[in-house]
Design an enzyme around this catalytic site. Structure first.
Site, mmCIF file in Angstrom:
data_model
loop_
_atom_site.group_PDB
_atom_site.id
_atom_site.type_symbol
_atom_site.label_atom_id
_atom_site.label_comp_id
_atom_site.label_asym_id
_atom_site.label_seq_id
_atom_site.Cartn_x
_atom_site.Cartn_y
_atom_site.Cartn_z
ATOM 1 N N TYR A 114 0.851 -1.194 0.000
ATOM 2 C CA TYR A 114 0.000 0.000 0.000
ATOM 3 C C TYR A 114 0.887 1.244 0.000
ATOM 4 O O TYR A 114 1.750 1.400 0.857
ATOM 5 C CB TYR A 114 -0.906 -0.015 1.225
ATOM 6 C CG TYR A 114 -1.898 1.113 1.207
ATOM 7 C CD1 TYR A 114 -2.930 1.127 0.275
ATOM 8 C CD2 TYR A 114 -1.781 2.187 2.077
ATOM 9 C CE1 TYR A 114 -3.828 2.184 0.229
ATOM 10 C CE2 TYR A 114 -2.681 3.234 2.039
ATOM 11 C CZ TYR A 114 -3.698 3.225 1.111
ATOM 12 O OH TYR A 114 -4.580 4.269 1.066
ATOM 13 N N ASP B 135 0.134 -6.793 7.025
ATOM 14 C CA ASP B 135 -1.062 -6.042 6.636
ATOM 15 C C ASP B 135 -2.014 -7.054 5.996
ATOM 16 O O ASP B 135 -1.783 -7.542 4.891
ATOM 17 C CB ASP B 135 -0.696 -4.903 5.676
ATOM 18 C CG ASP B 135 -1.896 -4.022 5.329
ATOM 19 O OD1 ASP B 135 -3.031 -4.524 5.350
ATOM 20 O OD2 ASP B 135 -1.683 -2.835 5.022
HETATM 21 C C1 LIG Z 1 -6.483 1.216 2.398
HETATM 22 C C2 LIG Z 1 -5.307 0.468 2.879
HETATM 23 C C3 LIG Z 1 -4.506 0.966 3.922
HETATM 24 C C4 LIG Z 1 -4.771 2.308 4.556
HETATM 25 O O1 LIG Z 1 -5.948 2.274 5.292
HETATM 26 P P1 LIG Z 1 -6.911 3.546 5.527
HETATM 27 O O2 LIG Z 1 -8.068 2.963 6.248
HETATM 28 O O3 LIG Z 1 -7.234 4.099 4.160
HETATM 29 O O4 LIG Z 1 -6.143 4.538 6.322
HETATM 30 C C5 LIG Z 1 -3.444 0.184 4.355
HETATM 31 N N1 LIG Z 1 -3.171 -1.012 3.792
HETATM 32 C C6 LIG Z 1 -3.909 -1.507 2.791
HETATM 33 C C7 LIG Z 1 -3.553 -2.819 2.215
HETATM 34 C C8 LIG Z 1 -4.996 -0.789 2.295
HETATM 35 O O5 LIG Z 1 -5.720 -1.277 1.288
#
Ligand SMILES: *Cc1c(COP(=O)(O)O)cnc(C)c1O
Length: 368
Positions: free
Chosen positions: A97, A168
């Site tokens: 991301y 993540d």
């Molecule tokens: C959207 C996203 C983020 C960031 O999250 P927000 O809720 O927009 O702050 C981080 N990691 C991944 C994989 C994402 O898709």
């Protein structure tokens, strides 16, 4: 419940509801109070809130750890990185991301962290970069190329080198992948995406098994004021109740559309771990319970042709983000920070519409 552990589909419905007392509400109430009577565990809303507690119970239960909910996925990520002492070495993915990468780059430029960038789908290269690390950051499946990293092997490598591993888990959700079971120390979420599922709130979460680590990250939330609002949290909890059925439909749609797209004359390449020929297929089949609803594909004719597809769809929406009930498509490289995306790559968040309607829309846009 007696008779063994509940399945995650049941946990998503049942966790975070409070005691079954006569007259008690079945849904977690939205507690709109910044302050609480003195003498209890929590006196101020930046420290805790009963609605937030309910969502933390639910997400934590699904991930198999304790959970801290944040105002956004970025706030959750910032709290994890903010808990590292200055000078810490972070091994971080070249493809992930883009704003997480931007945050890491900034902290490296400021001299707060030392960042070693690696392709985390290359297990040997990642392990070789781990010497002396504090933290290995992995996203899998990863934005925007759908790369799959070997979570169990990387977690072991990070631990051997004396560090922690963070995953993540936004694309997979705890229903399709449980990083803590695979050895990760922390699972991070943008709960804005699948967990909430309706593109109407921003939220984040961090889950882990070590109570002290989660407590330290929760303390970051208190210091940074990165708290989630109770109304947003209520909506996420409501969205979470249907996560299993939404995912089931999204991923069966994604599988079918990925198959058809890979045979489409206007498509150069499809990136979806569910396809047997995909570089991440075998690994994903081993460490995930399903391949999810996210894919990417490259359109013949470059960026202009890809833009034309994104502007021609009528049922699918040309918009960023992912994980909602509605299908979303966008050319990722239109974002200046998204350096990893080929110019003609469309990221496609497959929704829960009828697969034939989605195919008709896509096929017509690809032929336009
Ligand atoms: C959207 C996203 C983020 C960031 O999250 P927000 O809720 O927009 O702050 C981080 N990691 C991944 C994989 C994402 O898709």
């Amino acid at each position: 419940m007696s008779g063994g552990e509940l399945h995650p589909e049941s946990l998503a419905v049942s966790l975070g509801r409070g005691p079954r007392r006569a007259g008690a509400p079945v849904n977690a109430p939205v507690v709109l109070s910044a302050i609480f009577h003195a003498g209890g565990d929590v006196e101020y809303g930046r420290v805790g809130n009963p609605t937030v507690d309910a969502l933390e119970e639910a997400i934590g239960g699904l991930e198999g750890g304790e959970c801290a909910v944040f105002a956004s996925g970025m706030a959750a990520s910032a709290a994890v990185l903010g808990d590292l002492p200055p000078g810490s070495i972070v091994v971080a993915p070249t493809v992930a991301y883009f704003e997480v990468r931007a945050m890491l780059s900034e902290q490296a430029e400021q001299g707060r962290l030392e960042v070693r960038w690696v392709d985390v789908t290359d297990t040997a290269a990642t392990l070789a970069a781990c010497d002396g690390l504090s933290l290995l950051w992995v996203e899998s499946p990863a934005n925007p190329l759908m790369g799959i990293a070997d979570l169990a092997v990387l977690a072991e490598g990070a631990h051997r080198a004396g560090g922690l591993m963070v995953v993540d888990n936004t694309f997979a959700t705890p229903l399709l992948q449980r990083p803590l079971d695979l050895g990760a120390d922390l699972a991070v979420h943008s709960a804005t995406k699948y967990i909430s599922g309706h593109s109407d709130v921003l939220l984040g979460a961090v889950c882990g098994r070590d109570p002290a680590t989660v407590a330290a990250i929760r303390y970051r939330r208190e210091l940074y004021g990165a708290v989630a609002g109770p109304v947003e949290v209520f909506l996420a909890l409501r969205g979470l109740r249907t996560l299993a059925v939404r995912l089931e439909r999204a991923q069966s749609n994604a599988m079918e559309l990925a198959r058809r797209l890979s045979e489409h004359p206007a498509v150069e390449r499809v990136r979806y771990p569910g396809l047997p020929g995909d570089p991440g297929h075998e690994l994903a089949a081993r460490q995930m319970r399903g391949f999810g609803g996210m894919m990417a594909f490259e359109v013949r004719g470059g960026a202009e042709a890809a833009d034309r597809v994104a502007r021609s769809v009528e049922l699918i929406t040309f918009a960023t983000s992912l994980g909602g009930v509605e299908s979303l498509i966008e050319r990722r490289a239109r974002w200046p920070g998204e350096t990893a995306a080929p110019p003609n790559l469309l990221r496609f968040s497959v929704g829960i519409e009828h697969v034939e309607d989605l195919w008709r829309d896509l096929d017509r846009a690809l032929r336009a």
